[in-house]
Design a protein around this motif. Sequence first.
Motif, short mmCIF file in Angstrom:
data_model
loop_
_atom_site.label_atom_id
_atom_site.label_comp_id
_atom_site.label_asym_id
_atom_site.label_seq_id
_atom_site.Cartn_x
_atom_site.Cartn_y
_atom_site.Cartn_z
N ALA A 148 -2.20 10.26 6.19
CA ALA A 148 -2.93 10.30 5.12
C ALA A 148 -2.50 8.71 4.61
O ALA A 148 -3.57 8.15 4.19
N TYR A 149 -1.49 8.54 4.47
CA TYR A 149 -1.13 7.26 3.67
C TYR A 149 -1.36 6.15 4.74
O TYR A 149 -1.78 5.11 4.36
N MET A 150 -1.06 6.15 5.84
CA MET A 150 -1.49 5.15 6.80
C MET A 150 -2.99 4.80 6.82
O MET A 150 -3.51 3.66 6.84
N GLN A 151 -3.66 5.99 6.92
CA GLN A 151 -5.19 5.81 6.69
C GLN A 151 -5.81 5.10 5.67
O GLN A 151 -6.61 4.36 5.60
N ALA A 152 -5.15 5.81 4.46
CA ALA A 152 -5.60 5.29 3.11
C ALA A 152 -5.32 3.79 2.89
O ALA A 152 -6.11 3.07 2.64
N TYR A 153 -4.05 3.28 3.36
CA TYR A 153 -3.75 2.03 3.17
C TYR A 153 -4.42 1.07 4.15
O TYR A 153 -5.10 0.00 3.57
N LEU A 154 -4.73 1.55 5.18
CA LEU A 154 -5.73 0.84 6.21
C LEU A 154 -7.14 0.49 5.67
O LEU A 154 -7.58 -0.64 5.50
N PHE A 155 -7.76 1.53 5.18
CA PHE A 155 -9.18 1.34 4.65
C PHE A 155 -9.07 0.33 3.29
O PHE A 155 -9.93 -0.37 3.24
N LEU A 156 -8.21 0.72 2.46
CA LEU A 156 -7.91 -0.02 1.08
C LEU A 156 -7.76 -1.80 1.64
O LEU A 156 -8.63 -2.42 1.01
N VAL A 157 -6.86 -1.90 2.49
CA VAL A 157 -6.49 -3.17 2.83
C VAL A 157 -8.06 -3.68 3.60
O VAL A 157 -8.35 -5.06 3.25
N VAL A 160 -10.97 -2.90 3.26
CA VAL A 160 -12.14 -3.22 2.42
C VAL A 160 -11.72 -4.51 1.37
O VAL A 160 -12.73 -5.21 1.02
N ASN A 161 -10.55 -4.28 0.80
CA ASN A 161 -10.21 -5.40 0.17
C ASN A 161 -10.40 -7.09 0.48
O ASN A 161 -10.99 -7.76 0.26
N TRP A 162 -9.94 -7.10 2.03
CA TRP A 162 -10.18 -8.43 2.78
C TRP A 162 -11.68 -8.76 2.85
O TRP A 162 -12.28 -9.90 2.96
N PHE A 163 -12.37 -7.56 3.33
CA PHE A 163 -14.00 -7.47 3.62
C PHE A 163 -14.45 -8.20 2.07
O PHE A 163 -15.29 -9.09 2.32
N ASP A 164 -14.27 -7.56 1.02
CA ASP A 164 -14.71 -8.02 -0.15
C ASP A 164 -14.37 -9.59 -0.31
O ASP A 164 -15.37 -10.46 -0.79
N GLY A 165 -13.16 -9.98 -0.19
CA GLY A 165 -12.96 -11.40 -0.59
C GLY A 165 -13.35 -12.36 0.59
O GLY A 165 -13.88 -13.50 0.11
N ILE A 166 -13.65 -12.13 1.74
CA ILE A 166 -13.99 -13.00 2.65
C ILE A 166 -15.57 -12.70 3.02
O ILE A 166 -16.13 -13.75 2.63
N VAL A 167 -16.01 -11.58 3.36
CA VAL A 167 -17.42 -11.34 3.40
C VAL A 167 -18.24 -11.58 2.41
O VAL A 167 -19.14 -12.27 2.27
N LEU A 168 -17.82 -10.99 1.21
CA LEU A 168 -18.70 -10.74 -0.01
C LEU A 168 -18.51 -12.04 -0.84
O LEU A 168 -19.37 -12.74 -0.98
N ASP A 169 -17.22 -12.46 -1.21
CA ASP A 169 -16.98 -13.44 -2.16
C ASP A 169 -17.30 -15.02 -1.39
O ASP A 169 -17.87 -15.69 -2.31
N GLY A 171 -3.95 -11.01 -1.33
CA GLY A 171 -2.56 -10.74 -1.09
C GLY A 171 -1.97 -10.07 -2.10
O GLY A 171 -1.09 -8.87 -1.68
N ILE A 172 -2.17 -10.08 -3.17
CA ILE A 172 -1.56 -9.19 -4.34
C ILE A 172 -2.24 -8.03 -4.40
O ILE A 172 -1.29 -6.80 -4.27
N ALA A 173 -3.35 -7.47 -3.98
CA ALA A 173 -3.93 -6.45 -4.09
C ALA A 173 -3.42 -5.58 -2.65
O ALA A 173 -3.29 -4.39 -2.72
N THR A 174 -2.93 -6.37 -1.54
CA THR A 174 -2.62 -5.69 -0.48
C THR A 174 -1.39 -5.16 -0.68
O THR A 174 -0.99 -4.15 -0.23
N ILE A 175 -0.59 -5.72 -1.60
CA ILE A 175 0.60 -5.22 -2.06
C ILE A 175 0.54 -4.11 -2.97
O ILE A 175 1.10 -2.85 -2.59
N LEU A 176 -0.12 -4.17 -3.70
CA LEU A 176 -0.56 -3.14 -4.74
C LEU A 176 -1.30 -1.87 -4.12
O LEU A 176 -0.87 -0.63 -4.50
N TYR A 177 -1.93 -1.93 -2.88
CA TYR A 177 -2.59 -0.90 -2.42
C TYR A 177 -1.20 -0.09 -1.67
O TYR A 177 -1.81 1.10 -1.48
#
Length: 172
Positions: A88-97, A99-108, A140-146
Amino acid sequence: MLTLLLQIALYCLLFILPVKCAARNNGLNCLYFYPKEYIDEACKRGIANKEVIMKKGKRFMIPFCIALVIALIMIISIWNHVTDFKTAYMQAYLFLVVVNWFDGIVLDRLWVGHSKIWIIEGMEDVPYIKSWKNVITKRGIATILYLAVALVIAGIVVLVGRFPHFRNLVPE
């Protein structure tokens, strides 16, 4: 593995659809997504009111974040039938990271940088696209917080997994 990739793609789609619905065809509807300096300049020019922008941002972001967390818990616990903490932890972290980079690169950077809907009338001369430095630093900061956020989500997934009627919602 293919299922996980499909789920991540659907999760990213779930992320982008409410943003598009909120923006409709005018970035002014989502001014709260813009950099602080841009918002300040829009207010200075009389295009927007900071208090109204921030309230609108909270009205969007709170349900948006809650929906994303619930969807993630459901994907991991119900669709993937995960009941152990490590998975559960590995999957949650994978999804969060992702979508985080998707938001930054694809959206922003890509969507905002190449779509006319984000150009606000009266603000054409003000840069509104987040810099690569800003995107990389923030993501990068969000990746650590996740790492911590994934702990909470994994804990909830394990709790949900203890209820057999949830595990049986989606057939294996």
